[in-house]
Structures are given as C-alpha cells and as structure tokens.
Design an enzyme around this catalytic site. Sequence first.
Site, mmCIF file in Angstrom:
data_model
loop_
_atom_site.group_PDB
_atom_site.id
_atom_site.type_symbol
_atom_site.label_atom_id
_atom_site.label_comp_id
_atom_site.label_asym_id
_atom_site.label_seq_id
_atom_site.Cartn_x
_atom_site.Cartn_y
_atom_site.Cartn_z
ATOM 1 N N ASP A 1 0.879 -1.183 -0.094
ATOM 2 C CA ASP A 1 -0.072 0.301 0.237
ATOM 3 C C ASP A 1 0.913 1.226 -0.200
ATOM 4 O OD1 ASP A 1 -1.968 1.647 -0.096
ATOM 5 O OD2 ASP A 1 -3.111 0.353 2.099
ATOM 6 N N ASP B 1 -3.838 2.439 -5.462
ATOM 7 C CA ASP B 1 -2.644 2.413 -4.158
ATOM 8 C C ASP B 1 -2.642 1.426 -3.391
ATOM 9 O OD1 ASP B 1 -4.737 3.450 -2.743
ATOM 10 O OD2 ASP B 1 -4.012 4.822 -1.735
ATOM 11 N N GLU B 2 -3.663 0.258 -3.485
ATOM 12 C CA GLU B 2 -2.557 -1.051 -3.515
ATOM 13 C C GLU B 2 -2.935 -2.395 -4.300
ATOM 14 O OE1 GLU B 2 -5.539 -1.815 -0.564
ATOM 15 O OE2 GLU B 2 -6.906 -0.694 -0.832
#
Length: 385
Positions: free
Chosen positions: A11, A105-106
């Site tokens: 993340d 974003d992960e």
Amino acid sequence: MNTNRQIIHMDQDAFFVSVEVRKDPRLIGRPVIIGSLSDRGVVASCSYEARKFGVHSAMPAKLARMLCPHGIWIRGNMDEYSKASHEITAILKERVPLIEKASIDEHYIDMTGMDRYHGTQQYARELRAVVMKETGLPISFGLSVNKTVSKMATNECKPNGQLSVDTSNVRPFLNPLSIRKIPGLGEKTFIKLSDMGVKRIHQLAEVHPEYMTSILGKNGIWLLNKAKGIDDSPVVPYQEQKSIGTQSTFKSDSIDLEAINYLLTTMVMELAFELRQNRKQCACVTVTVRYSTREDVTKQAVIPYTALDSVLIAKTKDLFKQAYQKRLLIRLVGVRLSNLVSGFEQIDLYSESEEQYSLCQAMDKIRRRFGPDAIKLASGMNLNL
C-alpha cells in the site's frame, strides 16, 4: 483456513500526497491536504502531518481548515496520480507470479508455494525497495496468511513500514486491535457493536455465530470470520479484472448522429452508475462502431481513474468521432469500461467540481429508490433507433 498461504499487501503511503511531494520536495514534513478549498469541497487525501490534527479523507474542507488552519492545500492532479499508479503496477507485475490491483494505491500479491515463509518475507522487502528506488514513492507492506490479515498488518506498520504476521501470531496480532481496524466494517456496524460492549477484536471473536447472524444477517458471519483471521478470498489476477460494457443494435441501420450520441450518453450513464454502485472506477474507455457492411471499428483510450458521468461521456463521444470516419450507415454501437479498481469516493471527491460530484450522488439516490431508468436526459427523449 489455509494457513500455508503467503499473501503480501502493498500500500502506498498517503499516495496522492506522496506524488505531490515527489514533484515538490519542499512539501516534505508539511501538513499537506489534497482537495477543494470551497465550503462544499472535501478532503481527498492528506499527509500524516495533517492527520495529527484530526484531518482525514472524505472530511468536509471547511472542517479540515478549522482543524488545521496552516495546512497546505493542493487541488490535485488525477492524471499524475493515475500515471504513478500504472507505474507501480508495472513494476510489481514484472516481478511476482500473481497480483491483484485492489485500488489505485494498493496491491495484493500471492506468493504461495514460491518459497519458504522467510524467503517470501525477504522477497517482499526487496520488492518494496525496488518500488521506492524506481518511483521515489514510499510504500508499506504486510505479509500474512490471507488478504484481511496482510492488509491489517500494512495498516499497523504505516507509514513507510513492513510487518509480517505468521500463522501462530494471527490471533495475538488481531486480538487487541479495535474493531474499527477490520476492513469493510462500516460506521453503523461499529456503533451497533460498540453499544453491545464489543470494541476489541478479541471480544468480537467470542460472540456466538447465531447472535451475530441475528443482529447483522449474513454479514455477521463474514465479520466474525475476519475477527478470527479467517479469509479464503483469492487474489484475483490483475489481467483478469473484469470490465463492464453494453452495446445496442439498431432496428434499422442509421446515420442519425444526434440520436446515436444521445444513445451513447445514456449507455455511459448506466455504466457509470454501475461503477459507483460497486465502488469502482475505470481507467480505460473503448467504443465500438459496426457499420452496415458488418465491419467493426474500435477506438480505445486510457484516462485518469474516474467514475463520473461527465468525464466518461466526453471521452466516449470523442472516441466515437474517431471511429466514425467512413460516413456509412451504422448498425451497432458499444461502450466498454475497463481497468477497474476500487475506491470511487477516494478518487472523485475532487477530480471534478463539487457540483458534478453532488449531481452524481443525487441522481444515484433517485436511481436506487426508483430504478436505474428513473433518470433520463431531457434532450433526445423522443429519438428512436
């Protein structure tokens, strides 16, 4: 529960802010807030320095200014954040056997069977170092036996950290944590459980399954399993992330561009509503035109992540113009949205004007109450294809 799985959750730390800091190092260590300054605006993301003052994503901008009056506000650039996201995904895809892009974003990575546990831990460290070196962006990771525990491990070691939780330590790791830490546990459920005196995960894990079902329905067992560290959900290969689309074959071949553009707009609005219902956004739009000669012409474009009608409609119409070059009768048009990831609210809180976002919310509320066909554009209502 399969205790032999090795799932890495990676993340980005305050992703939007990190991209801005990479561009302007003077922002390092400053209370940066991404979002709109207007009274109707909201916070899309903020630095950890801003979070110390109580600022968080989705917070009204007016409240954020009160809590952190010296915050540095940046409207943000979704195009830059999308490019950075694709950059990170490309680095990871080259180096792991199975990856799922869970949001902008992960990522989840399944390393099961690739090496011994500590070998995977070392590889995760090296992978994290590669991402930071090649992108200049901070990233954290959690490694454990399933997606839930690995994500929670990441959340506990952020920012810029790494944490491994092996099988024997799953329950000791989870037990003292607040139930707020469980991914997917909403505010209403938190309040309901807190009123019962259940505030820590170890307390939740001890609740009888029948009682959980009686108060939360089928979600009660799902939540109870998470509290016990049980999660068999698979890592879904990124290249198999589903797309959504629709197409329409005309009653008779047509060259009525006004009617066709109206139809495309209606199709996109329906697809965008489906995206938002599933808390998704897309990064690719494809338009297909089938001529009366049965020849298909397809045009595709990569766009910044979004689920807003206005952005998708504009791009769809632009692609249709590119595809429709032969001036022949058209038999069919189709639209497909792909490269789907989770997190509609996270992305679109600021990418368009507050009016556009509020409009989408209002229309979606009507659709959920009266059905997906409850909202139609006034122009073109009488057009027929």
